[in-house]
Motif scaffolding. Sequence first.
Motif, PDB file in Angstrom:
ATOM      1  N   LYS A 248      -3.800 -15.635  13.796  1.00 12.14           N
ATOM      2  CA  LYS A 248      -2.834 -16.721  13.610  1.00 12.14           C
ATOM      3  C   LYS A 248      -1.404 -16.256  13.352  1.00 12.14           C
ATOM      4  O   LYS A 248      -0.462 -16.884  13.807  1.00 12.14           O
ATOM      5  CB  LYS A 248      -3.284 -17.625  12.458  1.00 12.14           C
ATOM      6  N   THR A 249      -1.231 -15.167  12.600  1.00  8.56           N
ATOM      7  CA  THR A 249       0.119 -14.766  12.220  1.00  8.56           C
ATOM      8  C   THR A 249       0.372 -13.299  12.553  1.00  8.56           C
ATOM      9  O   THR A 249      -0.550 -12.494  12.597  1.00  8.56           O
ATOM     10  CB  THR A 249       0.345 -14.964  10.706  1.00  8.56           C
ATOM     11  N   PRO A 250       1.648 -12.936  12.734  1.00  5.09           N
ATOM     12  CA  PRO A 250       1.973 -11.531  12.988  1.00  5.09           C
ATOM     13  C   PRO A 250       1.571 -10.622  11.818  1.00  5.09           C
ATOM     14  O   PRO A 250       1.084  -9.510  12.030  1.00  5.09           O
ATOM     15  CB  PRO A 250       3.493 -11.527  13.179  1.00  5.09           C
ATOM     16  N   GLY A 251       1.772 -11.083  10.605  1.00  4.27           N
ATOM     17  CA  GLY A 251       1.400 -10.291   9.431  1.00  4.27           C
ATOM     18  C   GLY A 251      -0.092 -10.001   9.408  1.00  4.27           C
ATOM     19  O   GLY A 251      -0.521  -8.883   9.096  1.00  4.27           O
ATOM     20  N   ARG A 252      -0.872 -10.992   9.753  1.00  2.00           N
ATOM     21  CA  ARG A 252      -2.324 -10.803   9.815  1.00  2.00           C
ATOM     22  C   ARG A 252      -2.692  -9.817  10.922  1.00  2.00           C
ATOM     23  O   ARG A 252      -3.585  -8.983  10.755  1.00  2.00           O
ATOM     24  CB  ARG A 252      -3.001 -12.157  10.058  1.00  2.00           C
ATOM     25  N   ALA A 253      -1.983  -9.863  12.047  1.00  2.00           N
ATOM     26  CA  ALA A 253      -2.237  -8.929  13.136  1.00  2.00           C
ATOM     27  C   ALA A 253      -2.021  -7.489  12.667  1.00  2.00           C
ATOM     28  O   ALA A 253      -2.826  -6.605  12.976  1.00  2.00           O
ATOM     29  CB  ALA A 253      -1.328  -9.239  14.333  1.00  2.00           C
ATOM     30  N   LEU A 254      -0.956  -7.259  11.907  1.00  4.36           N
ATOM     31  CA  LEU A 254      -0.688  -5.918  11.379  1.00  4.36           C
ATOM     32  C   LEU A 254      -1.803  -5.466  10.437  1.00  4.36           C
ATOM     33  O   LEU A 254      -2.284  -4.326  10.519  1.00  4.36           O
ATOM     34  CB  LEU A 254       0.655  -5.892  10.649  1.00  4.36           C
ATOM     35  N   ARG A 255      -2.220  -6.354   9.544  1.00  4.21           N
ATOM     36  CA  ARG A 255      -3.272  -5.996   8.574  1.00  4.21           C
ATOM     37  C   ARG A 255      -4.599  -5.710   9.265  1.00  4.21           C
ATOM     38  O   ARG A 255      -5.291  -4.753   8.922  1.00  4.21           O
ATOM     39  CB  ARG A 255      -3.423  -7.102   7.522  1.00  4.21           C
ATOM     40  N   VAL A 256      -4.966  -6.533  10.257  1.00  4.10           N
ATOM     41  CA  VAL A 256      -6.232  -6.339  10.974  1.00  4.10           C
ATOM     42  C   VAL A 256      -6.225  -5.001  11.711  1.00  4.10           C
ATOM     43  O   VAL A 256      -7.193  -4.231  11.633  1.00  4.10           O
ATOM     44  CB  VAL A 256      -6.497  -7.515  11.949  1.00  4.10           C
ATOM     45  N   LEU A 257      -5.129  -4.706  12.415  1.00  2.90           N
ATOM     46  CA  LEU A 257      -5.068  -3.441  13.142  1.00  2.90           C
ATOM     47  C   LEU A 257      -5.071  -2.246  12.196  1.00  2.90           C
ATOM     48  O   LEU A 257      -5.707  -1.227  12.482  1.00  2.90           O
ATOM     49  CB  LEU A 257      -3.840  -3.387  14.048  1.00  2.90           C
ATOM     50  N   ARG A 258      -4.364  -2.350  11.092  1.00  2.00           N
ATOM     51  CA  ARG A 258      -4.366  -1.262  10.108  1.00  2.00           C
ATOM     52  C   ARG A 258      -5.799  -1.010   9.639  1.00  2.00           C
ATOM     53  O   ARG A 258      -6.260   0.124   9.581  1.00  2.00           O
ATOM     54  CB  ARG A 258      -3.441  -1.610   8.940  1.00  2.00           C
TER      55      ARG A 258
ATOM     56  N   MET B 258      -3.314 -22.582  15.084  1.00  2.00           N
ATOM     57  CA  MET B 258      -3.364 -22.092  16.437  1.00  2.00           C
ATOM     58  C   MET B 258      -3.432 -20.560  16.418  1.00  2.00           C
ATOM     59  O   MET B 258      -2.655 -19.892  15.753  1.00  2.00           O
ATOM     60  CB  MET B 258      -2.113 -22.540  17.193  1.00  2.00           C
ATOM     61  N   THR B 259      -4.357 -20.015  17.146  1.00  2.00           N
ATOM     62  CA  THR B 259      -4.485 -18.573  17.262  1.00  2.00           C
ATOM     63  C   THR B 259      -3.669 -18.096  18.454  1.00  2.00           C
ATOM     64  O   THR B 259      -3.743 -18.661  19.535  1.00  2.00           O
ATOM     65  CB  THR B 259      -5.965 -18.182  17.438  1.00  2.00           C
ATOM     66  N   ALA B 260      -2.888 -17.062  18.229  1.00  2.00           N
ATOM     67  CA  ALA B 260      -2.024 -16.532  19.284  1.00  2.00           C
ATOM     68  C   ALA B 260      -2.243 -15.035  19.414  1.00  2.00           C
ATOM     69  O   ALA B 260      -2.840 -14.401  18.547  1.00  2.00           O
ATOM     70  CB  ALA B 260      -0.570 -16.820  18.949  1.00  2.00           C
ATOM     71  N   HIS B 261      -1.728 -14.485  20.477  1.00  2.00           N
ATOM     72  CA  HIS B 261      -1.761 -13.036  20.662  1.00  2.00           C
ATOM     73  C   HIS B 261      -0.446 -12.464  20.142  1.00  2.00           C
ATOM     74  O   HIS B 261       0.622 -12.995  20.447  1.00  2.00           O
ATOM     75  CB  HIS B 261      -1.928 -12.674  22.140  1.00  2.00           C
ATOM     76  N   HIS B 262      -0.547 -11.384  19.379  1.00  2.00           N
ATOM     77  CA  HIS B 262       0.637 -10.727  18.839  1.00  2.00           C
ATOM     78  C   HIS B 262       0.662  -9.289  19.333  1.00  2.00           C
ATOM     79  O   HIS B 262      -0.320  -8.559  19.188  1.00  2.00           O
ATOM     80  CB  HIS B 262       0.629 -10.768  17.307  1.00  2.00           C
ATOM     81  N   ALA B 263       1.783  -8.894  19.925  1.00  2.00           N
ATOM     82  CA  ALA B 263       1.949  -7.528  20.414  1.00  2.00           C
ATOM     83  C   ALA B 263       2.351  -6.643  19.240  1.00  2.00           C
ATOM     84  O   ALA B 263       3.318  -6.930  18.540  1.00  2.00           O
ATOM     85  CB  ALA B 263       3.016  -7.476  21.500  1.00  2.00           C
ATOM     86  N   ILE B 264       1.587  -5.569  19.044  1.00  2.00           N
ATOM     87  CA  ILE B 264       1.824  -4.659  17.933  1.00  2.00           C
ATOM     88  C   ILE B 264       2.078  -3.263  18.482  1.00  2.00           C
ATOM     89  O   ILE B 264       1.325  -2.759  19.314  1.00  2.00           O
ATOM     90  CB  ILE B 264       0.606  -4.616  16.979  1.00  2.00           C
ATOM     91  N   GLU B 265       3.147  -2.648  18.001  1.00  2.00           N
ATOM     92  CA  GLU B 265       3.444  -1.268  18.361  1.00  2.00           C
ATOM     93  C   GLU B 265       2.942  -0.363  17.250  1.00  2.00           C
ATOM     94  O   GLU B 265       3.172  -0.625  16.068  1.00  2.00           O
ATOM     95  CB  GLU B 265       4.944  -1.065  18.567  1.00  2.00           C
ATOM     96  N   ILE B 266       2.264   0.698  17.617  1.00  2.00           N
ATOM     97  CA  ILE B 266       1.689   1.644  16.671  1.00  2.00           C
ATOM     98  C   ILE B 266       2.394   2.979  16.861  1.00  2.00           C
ATOM     99  O   ILE B 266       2.330   3.572  17.940  1.00  2.00           O
ATOM    100  CB  ILE B 266       0.171   1.810  16.911  1.00  2.00           C
ATOM    101  N   THR B 267       3.093   3.433  15.834  1.00  2.00           N
ATOM    102  CA  THR B 267       3.769   4.719  15.880  1.00  2.00           C
ATOM    103  C   THR B 267       2.910   5.720  15.109  1.00  2.00           C
ATOM    104  O   THR B 267       2.538   5.464  13.962  1.00  2.00           O
ATOM    105  CB  THR B 267       5.173   4.634  15.250  1.00  2.00           C
ATOM    106  N   LEU B 268       2.606   6.829  15.745  1.00  2.00           N
ATOM    107  CA  LEU B 268       1.740   7.832  15.146  1.00  2.00           C
ATOM    108  C   LEU B 268       2.559   8.979  14.555  1.00  2.00           C
ATOM    109  O   LEU B 268       3.689   9.230  14.976  1.00  2.00           O
ATOM    110  CB  LEU B 268       0.764   8.381  16.190  1.00  2.00           C
ATOM    111  N   THR B 269       1.981   9.687  13.596  1.00  2.66           N
ATOM    112  CA  THR B 269       2.664  10.825  12.975  1.00  2.66           C
ATOM    113  C   THR B 269       2.640  12.051  13.870  1.00  2.66           C
ATOM    114  O   THR B 269       3.418  12.984  13.674  1.00  2.66           O
ATOM    115  CB  THR B 269       2.011  11.190  11.627  1.00  2.66           C
ATOM    116  N   ARG B 270       1.737  12.050  14.855  1.00  4.29           N
ATOM    117  CA  ARG B 270       1.624  13.134  15.825  1.00  4.29           C
ATOM    118  C   ARG B 270       0.939  12.560  17.058  1.00  4.29           C
ATOM    119  O   ARG B 270       0.454  11.433  17.035  1.00  4.29           O
ATOM    120  CB  ARG B 270       0.810  14.305  15.270  1.00  4.29           C
ATOM    121  N   SER B 271       0.878  13.331  18.111  1.00  5.04           N
ATOM    122  CA  SER B 271       0.174  12.875  19.315  1.00  5.04           C
ATOM    123  C   SER B 271      -1.304  12.695  19.008  1.00  5.04           C
ATOM    124  O   SER B 271      -1.915  13.546  18.366  1.00  5.04           O
ATOM    125  CB  SER B 271       0.320  13.903  20.436  1.00  5.04           C
ATOM    126  N   ALA B 272      -1.856  11.603  19.473  1.00  5.56           N
ATOM    127  CA  ALA B 272      -3.295  11.370  19.324  1.00  5.56           C
ATOM    128  C   ALA B 272      -4.038  12.264  20.309  1.00  5.56           C
ATOM    129  O   ALA B 272      -3.597  12.459  21.442  1.00  5.56           O
ATOM    130  CB  ALA B 272      -3.625   9.907  19.588  1.00  5.56           C
TER     131      ALA B 272
END
Length: 166
Positions: free
Chosen positions: A45-55, A1-15
Amino acid sequence: MTAHHAIEITLTRSATPCELRHARSVVSLGANTDRTRLMALQRVKTPGRALRVLRHRLDALLPIAVLTTHYPDRQGCVLLNVALSRAAHTAVRQAAAARGQQPRDFLRKTVTAAVTQHQEERVRHLTHQLEGLLPHHSPDELLLCAASTLLKHSRLPSSETSFTPS
């Protein structure tokens, strides 16, 4: 099952506005007012995959410090995705090997211990501050003041936050 995962992105400085515009052409993002923290939804499918895809999608576009899952999983854990330098990666591998652990497990235990220690230090600090007030105020006064202050800072509608000590 494919789900939506909310990911927070913290930046080293203001974009910069330009960086945000480029990143938003790849992924839908919401930014806080100072553009140092972003939110994204990733459908995988998984939160870990969501992190890797966004990275993978955003690493070249934004100064990313850390990606985290916004909501804890069933075990109450939040996943982190941190890009380590070669030197840091080597140091983690060596420290993990010296303890007979996998690097992932070593980092998980080290970060968990640091967060726990930080929380304990904050509680000790608050306790110390409260104990410093006790010679000058009764416990009832401190409790009423704390309750009143917390209610003033709550996000409830103002009609629900009125508190009158008896």
